[in-house]
Design a protein around this motif. Structure first.
Motif, short mmCIF file in Angstrom:
data_model
loop_
_atom_site.label_atom_id
_atom_site.label_comp_id
_atom_site.label_asym_id
_atom_site.label_seq_id
_atom_site.Cartn_x
_atom_site.Cartn_y
_atom_site.Cartn_z
N ALA A 28 0.82 -1.21 0.00
CA ALA A 28 0.00 0.00 0.00
C ALA A 28 0.85 1.26 0.00
O ALA A 28 0.46 2.28 -0.58
CB ALA A 28 -0.95 0.01 1.19
N ALA A 29 2.05 1.21 0.61
CA ALA A 29 2.93 2.40 0.61
C ALA A 29 3.39 2.72 -0.81
O ALA A 29 3.38 3.89 -1.21
CB ALA A 29 4.12 2.17 1.53
N ASN A 30 3.77 1.71 -1.55
CA ASN A 30 4.13 1.94 -2.95
C ASN A 30 2.88 2.35 -3.74
O ASN A 30 2.95 3.20 -4.63
CB ASN A 30 4.76 0.70 -3.58
N GLY A 31 1.75 1.75 -3.39
CA GLY A 31 0.50 2.11 -4.05
C GLY A 31 0.16 3.58 -3.88
O GLY A 31 -0.37 4.22 -4.80
N ALA A 32 0.49 4.15 -2.72
CA ALA A 32 0.25 5.57 -2.48
C ALA A 32 1.06 6.42 -3.45
O ALA A 32 0.57 7.42 -3.98
CB ALA A 32 0.59 5.93 -1.04
N LYS A 33 2.29 6.02 -3.70
CA LYS A 33 3.15 6.76 -4.64
C LYS A 33 2.61 6.67 -6.06
O LYS A 33 2.55 7.67 -6.78
CB LYS A 33 4.57 6.21 -4.59
N VAL A 34 2.24 5.44 -6.46
CA VAL A 34 1.70 5.24 -7.82
C VAL A 34 0.38 5.99 -7.97
O VAL A 34 0.12 6.64 -8.99
CB VAL A 34 1.52 3.74 -8.12
N PHE A 35 -0.46 5.94 -6.94
CA PHE A 35 -1.74 6.65 -6.94
C PHE A 35 -1.51 8.15 -7.11
O PHE A 35 -2.16 8.80 -7.93
CB PHE A 35 -2.50 6.38 -5.64
N SER A 36 -0.58 8.68 -6.35
CA SER A 36 -0.27 10.11 -6.41
C SER A 36 0.16 10.53 -7.81
O SER A 36 -0.24 11.59 -8.29
CB SER A 36 0.82 10.43 -5.40
N SER A 37 0.92 9.70 -8.47
CA SER A 37 1.44 10.02 -9.80
C SER A 37 0.44 9.80 -10.92
O SER A 37 0.52 10.46 -11.95
CB SER A 37 2.67 9.16 -10.11
N ASN A 38 -0.49 8.87 -10.74
CA ASN A 38 -1.35 8.46 -11.85
C ASN A 38 -2.84 8.66 -11.64
O ASN A 38 -3.58 8.74 -12.61
CB ASN A 38 -1.12 6.98 -12.17
N CYS A 39 -3.27 8.73 -10.40
CA CYS A 39 -4.71 8.72 -10.11
C CYS A 39 -5.22 9.98 -9.42
O CYS A 39 -6.40 10.32 -9.54
CB CYS A 39 -5.06 7.51 -9.24
#
Length: 111
Positions: A28-39
């Motif tokens: 989920a921590a990596n998901g937060a970064k990906v979310f921030s960049s893409n979503c």
């Protein structure tokens, strides 16, 4: 001859399971970064800037049948309606991580 083939196949199966790498845990921590960049441009804070009622809050995810990892992964990968598909932009692991992040945030009401 059949016994030899069975023994060989059994050996291959055992070898495969014994030395295969374990499934990656959702991050989920990596998901937060990906979310921030893409979503986040459309879904900041769990909102939906295009269709306000179809946000990422737990209640809305449940209402629209999206409160499961499988459903969210499919939505991110294939897109739907105004949401573009990200299956060609993100790696499967990134999509799984974003999914873990979205579900964890939905459970916390995006606070």
């Amino acid at each position: 001859m059949k016994k030899i083939i069975k023994v060989i196949l059994l050996g291959i199966a055992i070898f495969t399971f014994a030395f295969s790498s374990p499934a990656l845990a959702l991050d989920a921590a990596n998901g937060a970064k990906v979310f921030s960049s893409n979503c986040a441009s459309c879904h900041a804070g769990g909102k939906n800037l295009v269709q306000a009622n179809k946000n990422l809050k737990k209640e809305a995810l449940e209402k629209y049948g999206l409160y499961s990892a499988e459903a969210i992964i499919a939505q991110i990968t294939k897109g739907k309606n105004a949401m573009p598909a990200f299956g060609n932009r993100l790696k499967p692991e990134q999509i799984e991580d974003v999914t873990a992040y979205v579900l964890s945030q939905a459970d916390k009401d995006w606070k």
